[in-house]
Design a protein around this motif. Structure first.
Motif, PDB file in Angstrom:
ATOM      1  N   LEU A  30       0.905  -1.272   0.303  1.00  0.00           N
ATOM      2  CA  LEU A  30       0.186   0.041  -0.014  1.00  0.00           C
ATOM      3  C   LEU A  30       0.725   1.291   0.113  1.00  0.00           C
ATOM      4  O   LEU A  30       0.330   2.257  -0.160  1.00  0.00           O
ATOM      5  CB  LEU A  30      -1.009  -0.128   1.207  1.00  0.00           C
ATOM      6  CG  LEU A  30      -2.050  -1.141   1.540  1.00  0.00           C
ATOM      7  CD1 LEU A  30      -2.735  -0.856   2.687  1.00  0.00           C
ATOM      8  CD2 LEU A  30      -2.697  -1.428   0.243  1.00  0.00           C
ATOM      9  N   CYS A  41      -1.443   4.512  -3.699  1.00  0.00           N
ATOM     10  CA  CYS A  41      -2.608   4.012  -2.916  1.00  0.00           C
ATOM     11  C   CYS A  41      -2.890   5.169  -2.045  1.00  0.00           C
ATOM     12  O   CYS A  41      -2.037   5.652  -1.287  1.00  0.00           O
ATOM     13  CB  CYS A  41      -2.103   2.607  -2.165  1.00  0.00           C
ATOM     14  SG  CYS A  41      -3.733   2.032  -1.352  1.00  0.00           S
ATOM     15  N   ILE A  97      -5.635  -3.253  -2.089  1.00  0.00           N
ATOM     16  CA  ILE A  97      -4.870  -2.070  -2.679  1.00  0.00           C
ATOM     17  C   ILE A  97      -5.978  -1.072  -3.297  1.00  0.00           C
ATOM     18  O   ILE A  97      -5.946   0.166  -3.052  1.00  0.00           O
ATOM     19  CB  ILE A  97      -4.099  -2.502  -3.569  1.00  0.00           C
ATOM     20  CG1 ILE A  97      -2.806  -3.324  -3.002  1.00  0.00           C
ATOM     21  CG2 ILE A  97      -3.296  -1.384  -4.412  1.00  0.00           C
ATOM     22  CD1 ILE A  97      -1.751  -4.099  -3.861  1.00  0.00           C
ATOM     23  N   GLN A 151     -12.451  -0.749  -4.112  1.00  0.00           N
ATOM     24  CA  GLN A 151     -11.624  -1.170  -2.988  1.00  0.00           C
ATOM     25  C   GLN A 151     -12.476  -2.044  -2.013  1.00  0.00           C
ATOM     26  O   GLN A 151     -13.558  -1.904  -1.890  1.00  0.00           O
ATOM     27  CB  GLN A 151     -11.151   0.025  -2.323  1.00  0.00           C
ATOM     28  CG  GLN A 151     -10.446  -0.336  -1.131  1.00  0.00           C
ATOM     29  CD  GLN A 151     -10.005   0.674  -0.241  1.00  0.00           C
ATOM     30  OE1 GLN A 151      -9.461   1.874  -0.797  1.00  0.00           O
ATOM     31  NE2 GLN A 151     -10.426   1.331   1.012  1.00  0.00           N
ATOM     32  N   TYR A 188      -2.572  -1.326 -10.830  1.00  0.00           N
ATOM     33  CA  TYR A 188      -2.584  -0.645  -9.568  1.00  0.00           C
ATOM     34  C   TYR A 188      -1.666   0.668  -9.702  1.00  0.00           C
ATOM     35  O   TYR A 188      -2.149   1.706  -9.031  1.00  0.00           O
ATOM     36  CB  TYR A 188      -1.822  -1.359  -8.503  1.00  0.00           C
ATOM     37  CG  TYR A 188      -2.468  -2.736  -8.071  1.00  0.00           C
ATOM     38  CD1 TYR A 188      -3.836  -2.672  -7.703  1.00  0.00           C
ATOM     39  CD2 TYR A 188      -1.807  -3.767  -8.270  1.00  0.00           C
ATOM     40  CE1 TYR A 188      -4.287  -4.037  -7.263  1.00  0.00           C
ATOM     41  CE2 TYR A 188      -2.385  -5.066  -7.778  1.00  0.00           C
ATOM     42  CZ  TYR A 188      -3.648  -5.304  -7.426  1.00  0.00           C
ATOM     43  OH  TYR A 188      -4.114  -6.305  -7.083  1.00  0.00           O
ATOM     44  N   PRO A 193      -5.266   6.814  -7.466  1.00  0.00           N
ATOM     45  CA  PRO A 193      -6.218   6.185  -6.702  1.00  0.00           C
ATOM     46  C   PRO A 193      -7.187   7.070  -6.352  1.00  0.00           C
ATOM     47  O   PRO A 193      -7.202   8.410  -6.348  1.00  0.00           O
ATOM     48  CB  PRO A 193      -5.532   5.722  -5.576  1.00  0.00           C
ATOM     49  CG  PRO A 193      -4.522   6.851  -5.551  1.00  0.00           C
ATOM     50  CD  PRO A 193      -4.049   7.120  -6.780  1.00  0.00           C
TER      51      PRO A 193
END
Length: 273
Positions: A30, A41, A97, A151, A188, A193
């Motif tokens: 993370l 993240c 994540i 998430q 990711y 995010p």
């Protein structure tokens, strides 16, 4: 604040006995920075996470827990995640994540045991930001809007979550969902995010986020399992649907998703790396 509740473990957790070794995700996953030095993240308290002095496992992912199924000219894949109970340093609920789905990706989850909080965010075709959350127990289903961010946070663990996904034809995209699943840089780290997460609050939880995140996405709206999703998956659940490999049944799910699931507009440049 939303109260937590618990539910019984379902028979679907038998999948875990045949899962074998999976890929562990740790607290350090993370804290990864992108190529531009920006966090990939959002954390409620990154300072507490950096100062933790340990790197616990948050969850274990079992890729292709069942063999792929081919239907509608596409491969359908099945994964399983086992989430540890507890919370992160700073009080944030233990979590995944979080990532953006591809525009053509149909992804459906079923909670097999424990309880989780599914947070989803996207922009409507008119550009309106939408933030939803759904508290889920054993047997509950969640379908992620096309191209949305999502998430998973743990309300009552350990929690076991099964999911299937595919790319439906007809949408142009740079990467497939399968490519994203196999490449962390794409899944990711290719997009910024959503700066919203969940923290423990008494016996429940609250959504929190950065000033920019809460200002943009708002307070969030509670979602419930839609009737169309339950009808499309069927009474035996998602594991049985994938195992049966019925093209007709999967076609009904795909048709229902195209009809009822929101489709996110392309993300603004500010939300891309």
């Amino acid at each position: 604040m939303t109260d937590l509740a618990t539910g019984p473990t379902t028979a679907g957790t038998a999948l875990l006995t045949a899962a074998g070794d999976g890929v562990d995700r740790h607290l350090s996953d993370l804290l990864v920075l992108g190529a531009n030095g920006v966090p990939t993240c959002y954390l409620a308290d990154p300072g507490a996470a950096h100062a933790a002095g340990s790197d616990p496992v948050l969850y274990t992912g079992h890729r292709d827990i069942l063999p792929p199924t081919r239907a509608l000219g596409a491969e359908w894949f099945a994964d399983l995640c086992t989430y540890r109970p507890g919370h992160l340093p700073g009080g944030e609920l233990n979590r995944s994540i979080g990532h953006w789905n591809t525009p053509a990706q149909l992804e459906v989850f079923e909670i097999l045991s424990g309880r989780v909080l599914m947070i989803t965010a996207w922009h409507s075709p008119s550009g309106t930001p939408v933030l939803n959350w759904q508290a889920c127990g054993p047997g509950d289903l969640v379908a992620v809007p096309f191209g949305a961010w999502h998430q998973t946070s743990v309300l009552d663990g350990p929690a076991v979550v099964f999911n299937i996904y595919t790319d439906l034809p007809g949408t142009e995209q740079q990467h497939t969902s399968r490519h994203a699943a196999q490449h962390a840089e794409t899944k990711y780290r290719s997009s910024a995010p959503v700066e919203v997460t969940a923290i423990r609050s008494g016996t429940g939880f609250t959504l929190t986020g950065s000033r920019r995140g809460r200002g943009h996405w708002g307070r969030g709206v509670q979602a419930v399992e839609p009737t169309w999703l339950r009808e499309a998956v069927g009474p035996d659940g998602l594991v049985a649907l994938h195992t049966s490999a019925s093209a007709e049944h999967l076609s009904r799910l795909a048709d229902a998703a195209r009809t009822h699931l929101p489709t996110a507009q392309p993300r603004p440049e500010g939300e891309r790396r």
